[in-house]
Design a protein around this motif. Structure first.
Motif, PDB file in Angstrom:
ATOM      1  N   GLN A  29       0.846  -1.190   0.000  1.00  0.00           N
ATOM      2  CA  GLN A  29       0.000   0.000   0.000  1.00  0.00           C
ATOM      3  C   GLN A  29       0.883   1.242   0.000  1.00  0.00           C
ATOM      4  O   GLN A  29       1.730   1.414   0.865  1.00  0.00           O
ATOM      5  CB  GLN A  29      -0.897  -0.021   1.240  1.00  0.00           C
ATOM      6  N   ARG A  32      -0.185   7.714   1.396  1.00  0.00           N
ATOM      7  CA  ARG A  32      -1.370   8.434   0.917  1.00  0.00           C
ATOM      8  C   ARG A  32      -1.514   9.757   1.654  1.00  0.00           C
ATOM      9  O   ARG A  32      -1.198   9.861   2.840  1.00  0.00           O
ATOM     10  CB  ARG A  32      -2.607   7.570   0.991  1.00  0.00           C
ATOM     11  N   GLU A  83      -4.168  12.724   2.693  1.00  0.00           N
ATOM     12  CA  GLU A  83      -5.577  13.031   2.841  1.00  0.00           C
ATOM     13  C   GLU A  83      -5.733  14.375   3.539  1.00  0.00           C
ATOM     14  O   GLU A  83      -4.824  14.837   4.230  1.00  0.00           O
ATOM     15  CB  GLU A  83      -6.330  11.925   3.582  1.00  0.00           C
ATOM     16  N   LEU A 140      -0.155  13.077   5.761  1.00  0.00           N
ATOM     17  CA  LEU A 140       0.559  12.135   4.907  1.00  0.00           C
ATOM     18  C   LEU A 140       0.841  10.875   5.707  1.00  0.00           C
ATOM     19  O   LEU A 140       1.545  10.914   6.724  1.00  0.00           O
ATOM     20  CB  LEU A 140       1.872  12.747   4.394  1.00  0.00           C
ATOM     21  N   ALA A 178       3.721   4.532   3.539  1.00  0.00           N
ATOM     22  CA  ALA A 178       3.363   3.280   2.872  1.00  0.00           C
ATOM     23  C   ALA A 178       3.153   2.196   3.919  1.00  0.00           C
ATOM     24  O   ALA A 178       3.907   2.105   4.890  1.00  0.00           O
ATOM     25  CB  ALA A 178       4.463   2.876   1.899  1.00  0.00           C
ATOM     26  N   THR A 197       1.636  18.978   0.268  1.00  0.00           N
ATOM     27  CA  THR A 197       1.663  18.435  -1.093  1.00  0.00           C
ATOM     28  C   THR A 197       3.007  18.733  -1.742  1.00  0.00           C
ATOM     29  O   THR A 197       3.589  17.888  -2.422  1.00  0.00           O
ATOM     30  CB  THR A 197       0.516  19.035  -1.935  1.00  0.00           C
ATOM     31  N   ARG A 221       5.684  16.515   0.008  1.00  0.00           N
ATOM     32  CA  ARG A 221       5.469  15.068  -0.072  1.00  0.00           C
ATOM     33  C   ARG A 221       6.599  14.314  -0.771  1.00  0.00           C
ATOM     34  O   ARG A 221       7.082  13.308  -0.225  1.00  0.00           O
ATOM     35  CB  ARG A 221       4.126  14.787  -0.749  1.00  0.00           C
ATOM     36  N   GLU A 242       8.714  11.398   1.114  1.00  0.00           N
ATOM     37  CA  GLU A 242       8.689  10.026   0.595  1.00  0.00           C
ATOM     38  C   GLU A 242      10.080   9.559   0.176  1.00  0.00           C
ATOM     39  O   GLU A 242      10.428   8.385   0.372  1.00  0.00           O
ATOM     40  CB  GLU A 242       7.693   9.905  -0.550  1.00  0.00           C
TER      41      GLU A 242
END
Length: 144
Positions: free
Chosen positions: A21, A24, A26, A44, A47, A72, A75, A79
């Motif tokens: 997964q 993500r 939101e 955020l 995974a 955003t 991100r 990551e």
């Protein structure tokens, strides 16, 4: 025996799906009487996020003129740090606080610091199963 094997195989497949997964992002909204509501908050999740794992919280505060959309922009950096093993899995959060400087207003009309500490952080901990340890809550200010 066949049922046991199928159950074990299903468990392995589901574990692989959970790990696969992706991270993500939101946006949630929090209501408060301390500040103009609702407050948009970007979250955020790393995974393989699992609320049962009690992850740390990184509260990433934007500079003046920014908003929760700052996350955003950040991100890909977060990551990449996760992928390189430079930053452990954590729930990263950026609230939209306008130009408040994250402070309670002298006239008492808006209480941003109080909102963050007494309402937002506890709600994030509850909603996302975050660690309640002070050492696992990090606040950083970044301006771009």
């Amino acid at each position: 025996m066949l049922r046991t094997m199928l159950g074990a195989m299903l468990a392995l497949v589901l574990a692989g799906v959970a790990q696969a997964q992706p991270a993500r992002l939101e946006t949630i909204e929090l209501s408060s009487k301390l500040v103009p509501s609702p407050v948009k908050v970007s979250v955020l999740l790393p995974a393989g996020y699992d609320a049962a794992k009690s992850l740390p919280l990184l509260l990433m505060l934007h500079g003046g003129g920014g908003d929760n959309g700052f996350l955003t922009t950040m991100r890909p950096i977060v990551e990449a740090a996760w992928a390189a093993g430079e930053f452990p899995p954590a729930v990263v959060v950026t609230p939209d606080v306008g130009r408040s400087l994250y402070m309670d207003y002298r006239d008492g009309s808006q209480k941003w610091e109080t909102f963050l500490v007494t309402e937002m952080i506890p709600e994030l901990r509850r909603r996302y199963g975050l660690s309640a340890e002070r050492s696992k809550t990090v606040v950083t200010g970044i301006s771009m």
